[in-house]
Write a protein that holds these residues in place. Sequence first.
Motif, short mmCIF file in Angstrom:
data_model
loop_
_atom_site.label_atom_id
_atom_site.label_comp_id
_atom_site.label_asym_id
_atom_site.label_seq_id
_atom_site.Cartn_x
_atom_site.Cartn_y
_atom_site.Cartn_z
N SER A 38 0.83 -1.20 0.00
CA SER A 38 0.00 0.00 0.00
C SER A 38 0.87 1.25 0.00
O SER A 38 0.61 2.20 -0.74
CB SER A 38 -0.92 0.01 1.22
OG SER A 38 -1.82 -1.06 1.17
N MET A 89 2.54 1.67 -3.38
CA MET A 89 1.58 2.16 -4.37
C MET A 89 1.36 3.65 -4.22
O MET A 89 1.37 4.41 -5.19
CB MET A 89 0.25 1.41 -4.24
CG MET A 89 -0.77 1.81 -5.29
SD MET A 89 -2.37 1.03 -5.05
CE MET A 89 -1.97 -0.68 -5.25
N PHE A 90 1.17 4.11 -2.97
CA PHE A 90 0.93 5.53 -2.75
C PHE A 90 2.13 6.36 -3.18
O PHE A 90 1.98 7.41 -3.81
CB PHE A 90 0.59 5.81 -1.29
CG PHE A 90 0.25 7.26 -1.06
CD1 PHE A 90 -1.05 7.70 -1.25
CD2 PHE A 90 1.23 8.17 -0.71
CE1 PHE A 90 -1.36 9.05 -1.07
CE2 PHE A 90 0.92 9.51 -0.53
CZ PHE A 90 -0.37 9.95 -0.71
N THR A 93 -3.88 7.07 -5.84
CA THR A 93 -4.10 6.02 -4.83
C THR A 93 -5.16 6.44 -3.82
O THR A 93 -5.16 7.56 -3.34
CB THR A 93 -2.78 5.68 -4.11
OG1 THR A 93 -1.82 5.31 -5.09
CG2 THR A 93 -2.96 4.54 -3.13
N THR A 137 -6.20 1.02 -3.99
CA THR A 137 -6.10 0.92 -5.44
C THR A 137 -5.56 2.20 -6.05
O THR A 137 -5.71 3.28 -5.47
CB THR A 137 -7.46 0.58 -6.08
OG1 THR A 137 -7.28 0.37 -7.47
CG2 THR A 137 -8.49 1.65 -5.84
N ASP A 138 -4.92 2.06 -7.20
CA ASP A 138 -4.51 3.21 -8.01
C ASP A 138 -5.17 3.12 -9.38
O ASP A 138 -4.72 3.73 -10.34
CB ASP A 138 -2.99 3.30 -8.12
CG ASP A 138 -2.36 2.13 -8.85
OD1 ASP A 138 -3.11 1.23 -9.32
OD2 ASP A 138 -1.13 2.10 -8.97
#
Length: 98
Positions: free
Chosen positions: A22, A25-26, A33, A51-52
């Motif tokens: 997470s 991803m961010f 994101t 999610t992105d």
Amino acid sequence: GALRSANAMPYVTLWDDFMAESERMFLAHPNKTRYLLKYRHCDGKLVLKVTDDTVCLKFKTDQAQDVKKVEKLNNLFFRLMSSKKLEGTEEEGAKGKH
């Protein structure tokens, strides 16, 4: 066993992996994101989703003590969103060019 649809998202089984992915991803896509949490009282299940729009991570639990993990995820995203380091990312630079 139950059949999975082709677009079914697998769940991350280890909390530490979910948190690390997470955060990655961010940091890679701070403007895209987002995360969602859903609690179903009828079966006592908590689902966290990050999610992105390209990748989707999901973590599911039915353990009451895992509520502390939600607090950790909130703290992670609050810290990341308020970080000055993100202002120089490629996405931020590209956004200013449009």
